[in-house]
Scaffold this active site. Structure first.
Site, short mmCIF file in Angstrom:
data_model
loop_
_atom_site.label_atom_id
_atom_site.label_comp_id
_atom_site.label_asym_id
_atom_site.label_seq_id
_atom_site.Cartn_x
_atom_site.Cartn_y
_atom_site.Cartn_z
N SER A 256 -43.62 -21.74 51.80
CA SER A 256 -42.16 -21.59 51.84
C SER A 256 -41.54 -22.59 50.87
O SER A 256 -42.19 -23.52 50.41
CB SER A 256 -41.65 -21.86 53.24
OG SER A 256 -41.80 -23.23 53.55
N LYS A 257 -40.25 -22.39 50.61
CA LYS A 257 -39.53 -23.31 49.72
C LYS A 257 -39.63 -24.74 50.26
O LYS A 257 -39.82 -25.69 49.53
CB LYS A 257 -38.06 -22.90 49.66
CG LYS A 257 -37.79 -21.84 48.62
CD LYS A 257 -36.42 -22.09 47.99
CE LYS A 257 -36.26 -21.23 46.76
NZ LYS A 257 -35.33 -20.15 46.89
N ARG A 258 -39.44 -24.85 51.60
CA ARG A 258 -39.43 -26.18 52.21
C ARG A 258 -40.82 -26.84 52.09
O ARG A 258 -40.94 -28.00 51.73
CB ARG A 258 -39.03 -26.07 53.69
CG ARG A 258 -38.77 -27.39 54.37
CD ARG A 258 -38.44 -27.20 55.84
NE ARG A 258 -39.44 -26.37 56.53
CZ ARG A 258 -40.61 -26.80 56.95
NH1 ARG A 258 -40.95 -28.06 56.77
NH2 ARG A 258 -41.46 -26.00 57.56
N ALA A 261 -41.42 -28.14 48.69
CA ALA A 261 -40.70 -29.38 48.43
C ALA A 261 -41.36 -30.56 49.14
O ALA A 261 -41.39 -31.69 48.65
CB ALA A 261 -39.25 -29.24 48.89
#
Ligand code: GLU
Length: 493
Positions: A256-258, A261
């Site tokens: 996921s994007k999270r 990151a």
């Protein structure tokens, strides 16, 4: 593998940061082109204007350059099939969309968003797959043209045959037969006059002479539509290769994007420009992504040239690959160890400079053999070797005290070592190690106790490259100065 020169392309949409998936989508067609003496093209697919991110194209170009994936034709260098940015090819798509209308294979559609939404709601309520209901399919072509000429808003949709089936093929997965009834009247030209991917990419791949379309597996479900579109024009379809997806390190689902990151907190990233900052080499990153989806039989540490020599499209695998950062570290370390000293020096220097250190090149060159084996990432040079470029070091007093000894006893050991070192004409492993080992024996201590004091005194830290080699680089004068200072600190404790 057939070695006829191919024409391949990397066709990213500039909608976000360049990640390892995009890098791999560029690498394989590049390798195939180089392996066969063919041509590799960069094409920017920016027709989804709302999703275009400023700067994304530049990031892609810089990422490719950093990785060494050079293209022969592209938006910044031109070429015989340009322009290579789709928003600059608007006319071409417009003409082609209307060509399909003329051929009776597409139709203008005037349905409003509200109507389409209502149809979709009803279909979903009836547990049907949402799709275009065909309202404008049957319009009289002349009528439709008049409405367009009068300025009515329209899109152009593909007129999907209602019956029969289509056979398409993916090189890794074999032939796929799809019932036309399962396919939609997909929009090819949007109301803003720009094409969708389904039209633009097919037209461009044809006009640019692309022989092999190597792309992400998210496009696999659209392949039957694409083959329909290509054949409607009367063209031959290229070979399609849909690459495997990347899964998160656990192997469960996509990152996921999270999560992407978060990875950066552990010194890892899926974004190409971060990898550079985190101390990864292009060689390491390329090697890592190359083998996520390509099975090479012998030896896994490969340079770009090795990859070109061995690349075989038949050895690509369609199964998903879990992102494994430990492998990235493995490849990166291996490539760092293989670099020539001057090359490695040039790559490490920026990391020292980033810390505002003044780097003298001869010293840097001498340090390399001492740290090379220990580097996983280029910035690992800092904890091991930044101290070489500091005028003074600041050992923590407690780190000068050897395990099992008091501060006073440690001071005494340091004094005896200082006496030995002072008497040497110069300090290097050959001159310093034997008498200091003899001192260890004489005092009945462990080597770690005596050398630990000296290491902390000379380097200011508890972990460093080999002590005697380090002392040689630091030089006798500074070594003596630092040991004296350490004695003073110990005496005050
Ligand atoms: N623009 C498409 C994407 O970024 C390219 C797919 C392709 O290579 O055809 O997903």
């Amino acid at each position: 593998m057939d070695l006829k020169p191919v024409r391949t392309r990397f066709a990213p949409s500039p909608t976000g940061r360049m990640h390892l998936g995009s890098a791999r989508s560029a690498l394989y067609p590049f390798l195939l082109a180089r392996r066969t003496g063919g041509t590799f093209i960069l094409r920017i697919e920016d027709t989804d204007v709302k999703r275009t991110v400023p700067g994304a194209e530049q990031e892609l170009i810089e990422g490719l350059r950093w990785l060494g994936i050079n293209y022969d034709e592209g938006p910044d260098i031109g070429g015989p099939c340009g322009p290579y940015r789709q928003t600059e090819r608007r006319e071409i798509y417009h003409t082609h969309a209307w060509k399909l209308v003329e051929l009776g294979r597409a139709f203008p559609c005037f349905c409003t968003a509200e109507r389409l939404d209502k149809v979709r709601q009803e279909q979903m309520a009836n547990k049907q797959n949402p799709r275009y209901d065909g309202a404008c399919r049957a319009l009289d072509p002349e009528d439709a043209r008049r409405r367009v000429a009068a300025g009515e808003k329209y899109v152009i949709r593909f007129k999907m045959p209602k019956e029969g089936s289509i056979q398409s093929a993916d090189l890794l997965r074999g032939p796929i037969t799809t019932d036309n009834a399962a396919l939609d009247d997909t929009v090819l030209l949007k109301s803003d006059g720009l094409p969708t991917y389904h039209l633009a990419a097919m037209v461009d791949d044809h006009l640019m002479g692309i022989t092999h379309v190597i792309r992400g597996s998210e496009w696999l479900p659209s392949m039957p539509l694409h083959v329909h579109v290509i054949r409607a024009f009367g063209w031959d379809e290229p070979q399609f290769v849909h690459l495997s997806v990347f899964l998160k390190p656990s192997g469960k689902g996509k990152m996921s994007k999270r999560e992407a990151a978060e990875a950066i907190k552990d010194g890892h990233s899926i974004f190409v420009s971060d990898m550079k900052d985190l101390g990864y080499t292009p060689e390491g990153v390329l090697n890592w992504i190359a083998l996520m989806g390509w099975g090479v039989s012998e030896g896994d540490v490969l340079t770009l040239d090795d990859m070109i020599a061995r690349f075989d499209i038949n050895n690509l695998t369609p199964s998903p690959a879990a992102i494994n950062f430990a492998k990235l570290d493995h490849f990166n370390g291996a490539h760092i160890r293989a670099l020539r000293t001057d090359d490695l020096a040039a790559r490490l220097k920026p990391y020292f400079l980033r810390e505002h250190l003044t780097v003298d090149d001869p010293t840097l060159t001498r340090i390399i053999p001492l740290i090379r084996e220990r580097l996983v990432t280029l910035d690992d040079c800092l904890p091991f070797a930044a101290w070489f470029f500091r005028a003074t070091v600041q050992p923590k007093p407690e780190e000068l005290v050897a395990k099992g000894l008091t501060a006073a006893q440690s001071a005494d050991v340091a004094r005896k070592a200082l006496e030995i070192l002072s008497a040497l004409p110069e300090i290097n492993p050959a001159t310093a190690e034997p008498p200091l080992r003899a001192l260890v024996e004489r005092l009945g201590l462990g080597p770690n106790q005596v050398f630990g004091i000296l290491r902390a005194a000379v380097t200011g830290q508890t972990v460093s490259p080999p002590l005697f080699e380090s002392m040689e680089i630091v030089g006798k004068e500074k070594v003596l100065e630092r040991v004296k200072k350490a004695i003073e600190i110990l005496e005050k404790m």
